[in-house]
Design a protein around this motif. Sequence first.
Motif, PDB file in Angstrom:
ATOM      1  N   ILE A   1       1.033  -1.127   0.090  1.00 23.46           N
ATOM      2  CA  ILE A   1      -0.115   0.008   0.002  1.00 23.46           C
ATOM      3  C   ILE A   1       0.815   1.035   0.031  1.00 23.46           C
ATOM      4  O   ILE A   1       1.884   1.458   0.851  1.00 23.46           O
ATOM      5  CB  ILE A   1      -0.790  -0.178   1.330  1.00 23.46           C
ATOM      6  N   GLU A   2       0.307   1.988  -0.788  1.00 22.85           N
ATOM      7  CA  GLU A   2       1.184   3.454  -0.943  1.00 22.85           C
ATOM      8  C   GLU A   2       0.668   4.333   0.096  1.00 22.85           C
ATOM      9  O   GLU A   2      -0.275   4.710   0.267  1.00 22.85           O
ATOM     10  CB  GLU A   2       1.135   4.192  -2.246  1.00 22.85           C
ATOM     11  N   VAL A   3       1.875   4.544   1.034  1.00 21.97           N
ATOM     12  CA  VAL A   3       1.386   5.552   2.223  1.00 21.97           C
ATOM     13  C   VAL A   3       1.979   6.927   2.041  1.00 21.97           C
ATOM     14  O   VAL A   3       2.885   7.297   1.150  1.00 21.97           O
ATOM     15  CB  VAL A   3       1.652   4.873   3.330  1.00 21.97           C
ATOM     16  N   SER A   4       1.498   7.741   2.891  1.00 25.51           N
ATOM     17  CA  SER A   4       1.791   9.456   2.505  1.00 25.51           C
ATOM     18  C   SER A   4       3.188   9.331   3.451  1.00 25.51           C
ATOM     19  O   SER A   4       3.588   8.920   4.363  1.00 25.51           O
ATOM     20  CB  SER A   4       0.642  10.204   3.157  1.00 25.51           C
ATOM     21  N   ALA A   5       3.915  10.527   3.120  1.00 23.81           N
ATOM     22  CA  ALA A   5       5.234  10.852   3.674  1.00 23.81           C
ATOM     23  C   ALA A   5       5.064  11.289   5.151  1.00 23.81           C
ATOM     24  O   ALA A   5       5.801  11.142   6.112  1.00 23.81           O
ATOM     25  CB  ALA A   5       6.035  11.785   2.967  1.00 23.81           C
ATOM     26  N   GLY A   6       3.895  11.870   5.441  1.00 26.48           N
ATOM     27  CA  GLY A   6       3.527  12.376   6.574  1.00 26.48           C
ATOM     28  C   GLY A   6       3.398  11.190   7.744  1.00 26.48           C
ATOM     29  O   GLY A   6       3.780  11.399   8.858  1.00 26.48           O
ATOM     30  N   ASP A   7       2.767  10.210   7.306  1.00 24.26           N
ATOM     31  CA  ASP A   7       2.616   9.067   8.047  1.00 24.26           C
ATOM     32  C   ASP A   7       3.912   8.291   8.314  1.00 24.26           C
ATOM     33  O   ASP A   7       4.245   7.916   9.416  1.00 24.26           O
ATOM     34  CB  ASP A   7       1.613   7.973   7.348  1.00 24.26           C
ATOM     35  N   VAL A   8       4.853   8.321   7.418  1.00 22.96           N
ATOM     36  CA  VAL A   8       5.990   7.725   7.715  1.00 22.96           C
ATOM     37  C   VAL A   8       6.846   8.539   8.626  1.00 22.96           C
ATOM     38  O   VAL A   8       7.717   7.930   9.511  1.00 22.96           O
ATOM     39  CB  VAL A   8       7.058   7.612   6.183  1.00 22.96           C
ATOM     40  N   ALA A   9       6.806   9.825   8.336  1.00 22.19           N
ATOM     41  CA  ALA A   9       7.508  10.897   9.095  1.00 22.19           C
ATOM     42  C   ALA A   9       7.105  10.777  10.670  1.00 22.19           C
ATOM     43  O   ALA A   9       8.024  10.747  11.685  1.00 22.19           O
ATOM     44  CB  ALA A   9       7.405  12.245   8.717  1.00 22.19           C
ATOM     45  N   ARG A  10       5.900  10.294  10.984  1.00 23.07           N
ATOM     46  CA  ARG A  10       5.283  10.343  12.259  1.00 23.07           C
ATOM     47  C   ARG A  10       5.570   8.868  12.954  1.00 23.07           C
ATOM     48  O   ARG A  10       5.224   8.632  14.246  1.00 23.07           O
ATOM     49  CB  ARG A  10       3.937  10.436  12.398  1.00 23.07           C
ATOM     50  N   GLY A  11       6.103   8.111  12.213  1.00 28.20           N
ATOM     51  CA  GLY A  11       6.421   6.659  12.613  1.00 28.20           C
ATOM     52  C   GLY A  11       5.343   5.686  12.720  1.00 28.20           C
ATOM     53  O   GLY A  11       5.455   4.662  13.359  1.00 28.20           O
ATOM     54  N   GLU A  12       4.340   6.189  11.969  1.00 29.72           N
ATOM     55  CA  GLU A  12       3.030   5.120  11.881  1.00 29.72           C
ATOM     56  C   GLU A  12       3.192   4.105  11.040  1.00 29.72           C
ATOM     57  O   GLU A  12       2.649   3.103  11.316  1.00 29.72           O
ATOM     58  CB  GLU A  12       1.886   6.128  11.763  1.00 29.72           C
ATOM     59  N   THR A  13       3.969   4.080  10.046  1.00 25.92           N
ATOM     60  CA  THR A  13       4.450   2.975   9.095  1.00 25.92           C
ATOM     61  C   THR A  13       5.632   3.161   8.670  1.00 25.92           C
ATOM     62  O   THR A  13       6.261   4.237   8.874  1.00 25.92           O
ATOM     63  CB  THR A  13       3.173   3.012   8.129  1.00 25.92           C
ATOM     64  N   ARG A  14       6.250   2.092   7.806  1.00 28.37           N
ATOM     65  CA  ARG A  14       7.544   2.202   7.429  1.00 28.37           C
ATOM     66  C   ARG A  14       7.351   2.572   5.952  1.00 28.37           C
ATOM     67  O   ARG A  14       6.250   2.959   5.190  1.00 28.37           O
ATOM     68  CB  ARG A  14       7.997   0.867   7.157  1.00 28.37           C
ATOM     69  N   PRO A  15       8.372   3.177   5.168  1.00 29.47           N
ATOM     70  CA  PRO A  15       8.452   3.856   4.003  1.00 29.47           C
ATOM     71  C   PRO A  15       8.025   2.821   3.017  1.00 29.47           C
ATOM     72  O   PRO A  15       7.830   1.587   2.987  1.00 29.47           O
ATOM     73  CB  PRO A  15       9.688   4.246   3.818  1.00 29.47           C
ATOM     74  N   ASN A  16       7.439   3.654   1.850  1.00 32.58           N
ATOM     75  CA  ASN A  16       7.160   2.672   0.706  1.00 32.58           C
ATOM     76  C   ASN A  16       8.346   2.110   0.076  1.00 32.58           C
ATOM     77  O   ASN A  16       9.311   2.512  -0.058  1.00 32.58           O
ATOM     78  CB  ASN A  16       6.310   3.847  -0.461  1.00 32.58           C
TER      79      ASN A  16
END
Length: 353
Positions: free
Chosen positions: A269-284
């Motif tokens: 799943i392609e996630v937003s950079a903001g979610d990655v920056a907050r540590g909610e998920t790993r990078p794409n």
Amino acid sequence: MPFVPPPRLRRRALALLPLGLAGCAAGVGPHQLDLDQMGYADALGEGLKRQMLLNMVRLRYADVPTFLSVSQLIAGYQVQATGQLGLNAYPNAAPGNYATVGGTVQYTNRPTFTFTPVTGQRFAQSYLRPLAPAELLSLAQSGAPVDLLFRLGVQSVNGLPNGATQDGRAQEASGGFLALMHALRAIQAAGAVSLRFERGKDGARVFLRLGDDRGPAGEAARQVRRLLGLPPGMSEPEVIYGRSPRGRGQVAVLTRSVLQVLYELGGQIEVSAGDVARGETRPNDPGERLLRIRQGDRAPADAYAAVTYRGRAFWIEAGDYASKGVFTFVHVLQVLAESGQGQPTPIVTIPAQ
């Protein structure tokens, strides 16, 4: 002189009124049965799609997946009809008020749904148990694309690794695995892939028929043997579960569980950079995606499947035929895993009162 309805006309009116009301009530049952059957079937299918999509999204964000099955559907409806007819005889009746006709029809619908959370032993057997290699191959024998089934449900074949997520990073499938999938698809397209079951004292054995070298898919069959290290000319290798074969002439298939399949697809799943920056998920992760799940503020109205998670919309586009096909086969694998547990299928009970 005012008109007085003759006795015969009055008797007909009295007879036709209850028949008309009764006919209205009687027609509701069969008509409503058809509406309920199609309506609940559609609603159940949409609910299953949304639940599976939501679990992929939750796993992408390291959240706990939840599985809730519909064990029973009860749609009870009741129809009541009443009617009345009155006649006012001359000369007491006012002009234009010789007869009164009235009636009521009351319809009541009380649907009841029973949901059962999938936990404990049933959860372990349905979602944590690796799929049996014979189950995947049986689907391929029925016409499902063998390469897609293996890309979804297999970790490795005779040591050739499929693409997987390890330590939070996506690893691409090996060239040998992709070549094997291409060759198996060519054999399947020629109608040469089939299974043979053999029962012995140690249980059932499964053999994969690849066809011979002189058939329409002869070159593909030879390539499969080379990639799997099978003896030349072997047309029926035995299929076993495992990472590597235990003997010559065997194909070891290390399968995934349904939870692994959902986790691997959720990782795409392609996630937003903001979610990655907050540590909610790993990078794409770059690379090929079997399933494309979009993310945004709002899903399109015609989305094939859409859910909302933590204020964000995730969906599969209606025009993405490839992703819809992958999503459908994941659902088939989930149903296949659940079917081995002896659980009853949802029951639709529609009592007519």
